[in-house]
Design an enzyme around this catalytic site. Structure first.
Site, PDB file in Angstrom:
ATOM      1  N   GLU A 133     -50.585  36.098  -5.939  1.00  0.00           N
ATOM      2  CA  GLU A 133     -51.269  35.271  -4.985  1.00  0.00           C
ATOM      3  C   GLU A 133     -52.706  34.672  -5.214  1.00  0.00           C
ATOM      4  OE1 GLU A 133     -53.923  33.592  -1.611  1.00  0.00           O
ATOM      5  OE2 GLU A 133     -53.668  35.326  -2.953  1.00  0.00           O
ATOM      6  N   SER A 162     -51.437  -0.766  13.171  1.00  0.00           N
ATOM      7  CA  SER A 162     -50.631  -1.069  13.567  1.00  0.00           C
ATOM      8  C   SER A 162     -48.887  -0.902  14.555  1.00  0.00           C
ATOM      9  CB  SER A 162     -50.958  -2.807  14.067  1.00  0.00           C
ATOM     10  OG  SER A 162     -50.493  -3.354  12.761  1.00  0.00           O
ATOM     11  N   HIS A 173     -46.571  16.252   1.362  1.00  0.00           N
ATOM     12  CA  HIS A 173     -46.459  16.094   2.789  1.00  0.00           C
ATOM     13  C   HIS A 173     -47.506  15.497   3.358  1.00  0.00           C
ATOM     14  CE1 HIS A 173     -46.318  17.399   7.157  1.00  0.00           C
ATOM     15  NE2 HIS A 173     -45.532  18.092   6.694  1.00  0.00           N
TER      16      HIS A 173
END
Ligand SMILES: [Zn+2]
Length: 633
Positions: free
Chosen positions: A336, A528, A582
Site C-alpha cells: 500500500e 441547466s 469516477h
C-alpha cells in the site's frame, strides 16, 4: 506477516483463505542517502545525519532502519546546486516564487511536508525544472507547535523523518509498471489502463530525500534571498529562524542510491461465501493494508489488529452455523505504502470477484488519536449514521460535546458550509471507488491535526501507541479504540452482507450532487442540463426510498441500489488521467490526498479552461442521467 494473517484468519474460523502474490516494481536503498552543504569555496559547512535517534524510552528505536530514510520510487542520483525554499511545494507556492522572480530551474528545492501528497511536491518541482528535492517535517505541521515531542509527548521530534512514496498518485494508483504477467495475458498494459507511455510518467526522474527538521534547519537558516513572509502568511514555519527563499550562495549536494526491482508481494484474501445464488450476490469487501514504513504500530497495525478482531467475530458466527446472505471478503493488502499496489493489482486482476460488489469498507491507520472521522460515498452515509446510533454506549468514544457517537465528524467537508464531503486518495479504497465505481467508506480515530507526530518514522512503535495513541494520552487506551473500531467495522459489514434490502441512501447522494453543482456554479458554466438531471436522480432516489419500505422483487431492488454507483463512471476517465473514471470525486490533480468534487469540471475551472469545463459538465450530466434511469429500473 502474510503467513501470520493467513493463520489468524483460519484460526478465527474463516474457511477460505488464499494468498494472492503480485509482481510489482519496488525500490530499496542499496546504501543510505547523503546530504551536505558547502560554501562557495568548496568547504563543507554542514553534513546531515539522515538518521533517527535511539531513544531509551522507545524499546525498538535501536534498529538499523533508523538510517534508511528514503522515498519509495525516488531514483538514484547525485546532484549539487543552490537551494530554494518552496514552502509546501504546491503549484501556488511555485507561482508565488515565480512572481518574486525566483526560479527553481536547476536548483535543489527544499519543501515541507503537509497540505499535499509528497509525490506531487516532487512532481510539481520536477515540472518547474528542479534537479533534486528535500522534503522536511516542519514542527508547525506535526511537531512542537502542537505540544510535547516524543518521547515526552506524541509529536515529532528533531531527528524524526517521515518516509514515504513519491509516486504521482493523482494520475493512477497501483504498480507503475503493471509488471505482473497476468496483465499481458488479459491483454492489458500500463498504457491501456492508465493512458501513459511507461512508468517514467508515474514516478519522479529527479532524486528526493525525506529529512528531519534537525537536518533541515541548518540549510534553511542560510538560504538568503527574500524573506519568505513577503510571499505569503503561510510561508513561515515554526523553527526559530528567519525563513527565507534562497537561492543560496552555498551549494547543497545530495545523493541517493536506490535499487529498483520487480518483487513479489503477498496479499491475503479471506472469504465467507454468501447463501444467495451468484446472480443475487453483492459481496462486501473489507480491506486494510499490512505493509509499513518500519514498524507501523499505528499505520497500519492498529487497523490490522481491528481486521483480525472482525475476522474473529465473523468466524465465530460462521462456526455457530451462520452464513451471510452476501459474500464477505477480508482483504489484507501488501504494497500500500508504495502506491496502493496490492489492492489495485488484486482488483484489476480479479474483476469477476468484485464486479457485483456492493461496497468496499477500508480501514488504514485506525487509531492514532481519539477523534473519530469518517469519509464515504454519500449513498453510504445513512448506513454509517445508523450503525453509530445503534453502537452508542457500546463503543469507547471521546469527541462530541455530548459524548454521543453521532457527534463524530462524518466526511471531511469540501468547504466550510458543506456537510457532505468525499473520499480523496491515499489509501486502498482508491481502485474500488475511483476506477471501478464501488461505493466506499473509510474511518479512523485520529488527532484533530489530521496527522500524528510519528507518522512513517521508526517511532511509530508499540511504545508510542501504548503511551500516546489513545484517549487524552491515557496509557493503553489506544487498544480500546481498536476494539471499538472492530465493532463499528463488523456491524457495517453485517448490515451490508445480511440485510434483506441493501442499506443505500440515494437521496443523500442526490443532495450531495446538488451541493457539488452549487460549488462549481458561478464560473460562467451552463449547468441547466446537469441540474435537471440531478432533479431526475433525486426523484428516482425518493421513489426507491419508498420502495425500500415495502420491497417487491428484492433481487432487482438490491441490484439497482448497489450498482447505481457504476453509472458515475465515464469510460474515458478524467481529462489527462484515464484510469480515474469516477466523475463525482477524485484526488486533486496537483494535491493528492484531498478530494475534489466533480473533478473533471473543477480541475478545468482551476486551470482556466472553460471549454473543457463545459464539456466535462456534459459528461457529468450524462452520468447522472444514466444513474437516474438505472435507479428507477
Ligand atoms: Zn497506511
Amino acid at each position: 506477516m502474510a503467513d501470520y494473517l493467513s493463520s489468524a484468519f483460519k484460526d478465527a474460523g474463516i474457511e477460505s483463505v488464499e494468498t494472492f502474490e503480485l509482481d510489482v516494481l519496488l525500490n530499496y536503498p542499496s546504501s543510505p542517502p547523503t546530504l551536505k552543504v558547502s560554501n562557495p569555496d568548496g568547504q563543507v559547512t554542514f553534513a546531515a545525519t539522515l538518521s533517527e535517534d535511539i531513544l531509551p524510552e522507545d524499546s525498538t528505536s535501536d534498529t538499523p532502519w533508523r538510517n534508511t530514510t528514503f522515498h519509495g520510487y525516488a531514483p538514484s542520483g547525485s546532484v549539487s546546486a543552490p537551494a530554494v525554499f518552496a514552502n509546501y511545494g504546491r503549484p501556488s507556492d511555485f507561482d508565488d516564487l515565480e512572481a518574486a522572480n525566483i526560479s527553481v530551474e536547476g536548483k535543489i528545492v527544499l519543501v515541507r511536508y503537509g497540505q499535499c501528497f509528497r509525490g506531487l511536491k516532487v512532481m510539481n518541482a520536477q515540472n518547474r525544472g528542479a534537479v533534486g528535492v528535500l522534503v522536511y517535517s516542519d514542527p508547525q505541521d506535526d511537531g512542537f507547535e502542537y505540544g510535547k515531542c516524543y518521547p515526552e509527548g506524541p509529536w515529532r521530534s528533531a531527528s524524526s523523518v517521515q518516509r514515504g512514496s513519491v509516486q504521482f498518485n493523482s494520475i493512477c494508483a497501483g504498480d507503475p509498471m503493471r509488471a505482473d504477467k497476468r496483465y499481458e495475458e488479459m491483454g492489458e498494459s500500463l498504457t491501456s489502463l492508465c493512458g501513459v507511455k511507461d512508468y517514467t510518467s508515474l514516478i519522479p526522474s529527479i532524486p528526493s530525500i525525506p529529512i528531519s527538521y534537525g537536518d533541515a534547519q541548518p540549510i534553511l537558516s542560510q538560504l538568503g534571498g527574500v524573506a519568505a513572509e513577503a510571499l505569503g502568511d503561510d510561508w513561515v514555519g515554526a523553527l526559530p529562524i528567519t525563513y527565507t527563499t534562497g537561492p543560496s550562495t552555498s551549494i547543497v549536494s545530495m545523493s541517493t542510491d536506490n535499487e529498483f526491482k520487480v518483487t513479489s508481494i503477498p496479499n491475503v484474501i479471506g472469504k465467507i461465501p454468501g447463501s444467495l445464488p451468484a446472480s443475487d450476490d453483492h459481496p462486501v469487501l473489507l480491506g486494510n493494508h499490512r505493509d509499513a514504513w518500519v514498524f507501523g504500530a499505528a499505520d497500519p497495525n492498529s487497523g490490522t489488529a481491528s481486521l483480525i478482531e472482525v475476522a474473529k467475530g465473523l468466524g465465530s458466527l460462521v462456526q455457530s452455523g451462520w452464513q451471510p446472505k452476501h459474500t464477505i471478503y477480508l482483504l489484507s493488502w501488501s504494497g500500500e505504502e508504495y502506491g496502493l499496489l496490492g489492492s489495485t493489482g488484486w482488483a484489476e486482476l480479479n474483476f469477476d470477484a468484485i464486479s457485483s460488489a456492493s461496497a468496499y469498507i477500508n480501514v488504514d491507520t485506525v487509531v492514532s488519536g481519539d477523534e473519530l472521522t469518517a469519509s464515504a460515498t454519500p449513498a453510504l452515509t445513512s448506513l454509517w449514521e445508523g450503525v453509530m446510533a445503534d453502537l452508542d454506549g457500546h463503543v469507547l468514544f471521546k469527541n462530541g460535546p455530548s459524548g454521543n457517537v453521532l457527534d463524530a465528524n462524518v466526511n471531511a467537508p469540501i468547504n466550510a458550509d458543506d456537510a457532505i464531503g468525499t473520499l480523496g486518495s491515499g489509501s486502498d479504497y482508491t481502485v474500488f471507488l475511483d476506477h471501478f465505481g464501488i461505493a466506499s467508506l473509510d474511518f479512523e480515530f485520529n488527532s484533530p491535526a489530521g496527522t500524528y507526530g510519528v507518522y512513517h518514522s521508526i517511532y511509530d512503535s508499540f511504545d508510542w501507541i501504548d503511551n500516546y495513541g489513545g484517549i487524552d494520552g491515557e496509557k493503553g487506551s489506544s487498544f480500546e479504540l481498536m476494539a471499538s473500531a472492530a465493532k463499528m467495522w463488523g456491524v457495517l459489514a453485517l448490515r451490508l452482507a445480511d440485510s434483506d434490502v441493501l442499506p443505500f441512501d440515494h437521496v443523500k447522494q442526490a443532495e450531495a450532487l446538488v451541493k457539488y453543482s452549487a460549488a462549481v456554479d458561478g464560473n460562467g458554466l451552463d449547468l441547466s442540463e446537469l441540474n435537471s438531471n440531478i432533479d431526475a436522480y433525486m426523484k428516482a432516489a425518493q421513489g426507491v426510498a419508498e420502495e425500500m419500505n415495502s420491497p417487491g422483487d428484492l433481487k432487482d431492488l438490491n441490484f439497482r441500489l448497489s450498482m447505481t454507483e457504476r453509472s458515475f463512471l465515464n469510460a474515458d476517465g478524467l481529462p489527462g488521467r484515464s484510469w480515474m473514471k469516477h466523475v463525482l470525486q477524485a484526488p486533486g490533480f496537483y494535491l493528492g490526498y484531498a478530494a475534489m468534487a466533480f473533478p473533471g469540471v473543477q480541475q478545468a475551472v482551476d486551470d482556466g479552461d472553460l471549454d473543457l469545463a463545459q464539456q466535462q459538465v456534459a459528461v457529468v450530466a450524462e452520468c447522472v442521467d444514466k444513474a437516474a434511469t438505472f435507479l428507477k429500473g
